[in-house]
Structure formats: C-alpha cells, structure tokens
Write a protein that holds these residues in place. Structure first.
Motif, PDB file in Angstrom:
ATOM      1  N   GLY A 113       1.762   6.587 -10.381  1.00  0.00           N
ATOM      2  CA  GLY A 113       2.976   5.810 -10.560  1.00  0.00           C
ATOM      3  C   GLY A 113       3.603   5.292  -9.282  1.00  0.00           C
ATOM      4  N   GLU A 114       3.012   5.646  -8.128  1.00  0.00           N
ATOM      5  CA  GLU A 114       3.571   5.211  -6.839  1.00  0.00           C
ATOM      6  C   GLU A 114       2.728   4.081  -6.262  1.00  0.00           C
ATOM      7  OE1 GLU A 114       4.609   7.040  -2.388  1.00  0.00           O
ATOM      8  OE2 GLU A 114       4.139   8.379  -4.076  1.00  0.00           O
ATOM      9  N   GLU A 115       3.400   3.012  -5.885  1.00  0.00           N
ATOM     10  CA  GLU A 115       2.711   1.832  -5.363  1.00  0.00           C
ATOM     11  C   GLU A 115       2.026   2.135  -4.034  1.00  0.00           C
ATOM     12  OE1 GLU A 115       3.798  -2.723  -3.859  1.00  0.00           O
ATOM     13  OE2 GLU A 115       5.203  -1.615  -5.139  1.00  0.00           O
ATOM     14  N   LEU A 116       0.757   1.727  -3.937  1.00  0.00           N
ATOM     15  CA  LEU A 116       0.015   1.908  -2.702  1.00  0.00           C
ATOM     16  C   LEU A 116       0.222   0.710  -1.787  1.00  0.00           C
ATOM     17  CD1 LEU A 116      -3.346   3.279  -4.171  1.00  0.00           C
ATOM     18  CD2 LEU A 116      -1.398   4.569  -3.283  1.00  0.00           C
ATOM     19  N   PHE A 117      -0.234   0.826  -0.560  1.00  0.00           N
ATOM     20  CA  PHE A 117      -0.107  -0.263   0.416  1.00  0.00           C
ATOM     21  C   PHE A 117      -0.748  -1.526  -0.130  1.00  0.00           C
ATOM     22  CE2 PHE A 117      -1.917  -2.689   3.995  1.00  0.00           C
ATOM     23  CZ  PHE A 117      -0.737  -2.978   4.677  1.00  0.00           C
TER      24      PHE A 117
END
Length: 352
Positions: free
Chosen positions: A234-238
C-alpha cells in the motif's frame, strides 16, 4: 540505435476548459529518403493535421478536423501554403547555424515550437515560442520581456542570426498569439466533446526476459493527465515512470518498471501497479502475478502488440519516428537526447 522525436507535452491543466494549440515544425539536413521539412498542428496533445515537404499538402488527422476543413477550406489552403513556404526558411536557418557553430556535414535538425493556450472559463491567455537544434534548447522567447534567450550556447541571439529588434518581436507576439487564439477557439467548437471525453486504459504486465524488469504498461487512455506507480504493502515506491507517448488514435500510453530481481518470490503478492487518471475516482490496480505477465520468452504468452504497433504507425504517419532525432521531453520542458529504450517502442520491437 534509434531515437524518437515525439511531440512535446508541456501544458497540463487541472481543468478540461484549458486548451493549448501548438505548432511543431522541424527542418532536417543530412537525412536521406526522409522529408526535409515536417509540420504538425496539435490541440491539447491531439494531432489536428500534418504536412511535409514530400506530400506538399496539409492533411487533417481526426474526424472532427476533417469536418472543420470541409467547412473551412480556406484553413486547409493556408496550412498548405505554409507547408510550401517554410522549407526555404528552415534550410537557410540550418545553413547559417552550421556556419556559426562551425559544423561540417552530418545530420542536423532544427525544431520550432510555438502556439498559445486559453482558459475559456477565466479567459486567461498566453503564448510560447522556442527553437531547438540537434536535440538541445536553442532559443526561447520571453513573453514578458520580449527578448530572445539562448539557454545553453554562449552566444547572443543576433549572433545566431535571429532578429532581436523589440518592435519586431512585439509584433511577432501580438500577431502570432492573436491569430493562434482565433484558430484555437474555432477548433474547440469542433473538438470540444472529443477533448473532454474520458477513456480508461488497458493495463498489462510485460517482461522481455526472466531477468528484465516487469513493465506495467497502460495504453488507450485519455486525457493525458495520468500517473502510474508501483506500490508495496500500500506504500508508493520511488517513481520511475516513463515518458507519456501519443497513440495514433488520439489516446495515450505510459509505463512504469519494477526491478523484480530484488523481489523475493514469496513477496510478489505485496506488490501492485497503480494507474490514476485525472477526473476518475477509482484507481486501476494490477497485482504482480507471474501468470499475468506477458513475454515473448514464453511461447504463446500473447504480448499485446496491437496498440503498441499502432503507436509506431501513428508516429510514422506523423513522420516523427526518425532514426537520429530527438525527444522534446515533458519533464524538463526542453530538448534532450533520449535513447530509444526510454520509450514503449523498445518493448514493441523486442517482444514481437
């Protein structure tokens, strides 16, 4: 090595009532079996029409632009006349630049981008005018100070052969922007519904080889105000989103890569690709699953070549798929040499 020359994507507004009309003109020297001159007219990144020194006539590209020139044949005649007159001017500019920059034979490209933008709600208007040469910014007209600037060369505009008289520049701004805005308002009357539509993309997971990154590829969406990214838990990557490219039908495509060599097999389920389109509340989420990946290294995987090949066809129709030319990149608002593997066309060529 092939390099692409695609249309600039410079203005992205948050509202559908903001329109941009752009004229992109390119002159070439040293390219054999290829038009010496090309011109493309774009409204909100969608091609209105095209002409080159081989065809010697302007041609509309969309159903609505064909209807427009049918109702306004004088407009088509005007563009055809411009198509016939511009090559001599560009030939002279390139010849002068080669002398000033002490260049010998070889391939050289001069590009000219100019146009206007208009917000039909606030009635705010603006214009832009810039040149690029051999993949680099050459000259930009500052609309506030009415002066030409040379971003990268240690030379004055006059030394490059450009007219810098303030009176001439002011006249150029007033006449070109005024005419541009008249055209833009007319075009919007015909293209309004086409430009205000919302099309969701087809999203696929692509991979060239087992050791290659997995590319999340979205195509067929409209408008061009979209973002893509991978996320984990659920966490946006680079973000490593590739440049947005036009399809031949007026829609767009983009992709974003994930280096799976750093991902453990048991962790694949934690990753997903997210596509977000302006004005659409629901995200398109594609989970990272081996069975969903399409690649030519597995027989019968069925790589979706139709739309990507369509991009190549579209670019050829634009006469902008040129070996040795350049991209005017959206992300830095200027000319830059970009290798072919930064576009989705590399995937098409290597996976078919």
């Amino acid at each position: 090595m092939k390099i692409l020359f695609v249309l600039p994507l410079l203005f992205h507004a948050g509202s559908t009532v903001r329109y941009t009309l752009k004229f992109l003109i390119a002159g070439t020297s040293g390219l054999h079996d290829f038009p010496e001159f090309m011109g493309v007219v774009m409204i909100n990144e969608v091609q209105f029409g095209y002409c080159d020194s081989n065809t010697k006539t302007a041609k509309p590209s969309q159903d609505w632009s064909r209807q427009f020139v049918k109702d306004h044949p004088d407009q088509l005649l005007l563009y055809t006349q411009e198509c016939l007159s511009w090559p001599r001017s560009f030939r002279g500019h390139i010849h002068h630049l080669k002398e000033v920059l002490n260049q010998s034979e070889g391939v050289h490209i001069l590009q000219h981008l100019f146009g206007c933008e208009w917000d039909d709600e606030s009635e705010e208007t603006d214009g832009f005018d810039r040149y690029g040469y051999d993949g680099e910014d050459l000259l930009t007209l500052d609309m506030k100070t009415m002066t030409w600037t040379v971003p990268k060369l240690h030379m004055t505009p006059s030394a490059l052969g450009w007219k810098t008289d303030e009176t001439v520049v002011k006249w150029k701004k007033k006449s070109s922007i005024s005419m541009c805005l008249v055209f833009l308002e007319k075009y919007v009357q015909y293209a309004g519904s086409f430009l205000q539509r919302t099309d969701l993309p087809t999203v696929s997971l692509l991979q060239k080889s087992p050791s290659s990154p997995v590319s999340c590829f979205a195509t067929g969406f409209f408008p061009d105000r979209a973002v893509m990214f991978w996320r984990k838990d659920g966490e946006e990557l680079f973000k490593n989103q590739r440049d947005l490219l036009p399809n031949h039908d007026g829609s767009f495509q983009m992709s974003v890569d994930l280096n799976i060599s750093l991902v453990k097999t048991e962790d694949w389920r934690r990753y997903e690709c997210v596509f977000q389109l302006s004005g659409v509340k629901e995200d398109i989420v594609t989970k990272l699953e081996k069975t969903a990946i399409r690649s030519n290294h597995v027989s019968g995987s069925g790589f979706p070549t139709g739309r990507v090949t369509g991009v190549i066809v579209g670019l050829l129709l634009l006469s902008v798929c040129i070996a040795g030319l350049f991209i005017w990149r959206k992300n830095n608002n200027g000319f830059q040499l970009v290798h072919r593997d930064q576009g989705a066309l590399e995937v098409d060529a290597e996976l078919q």
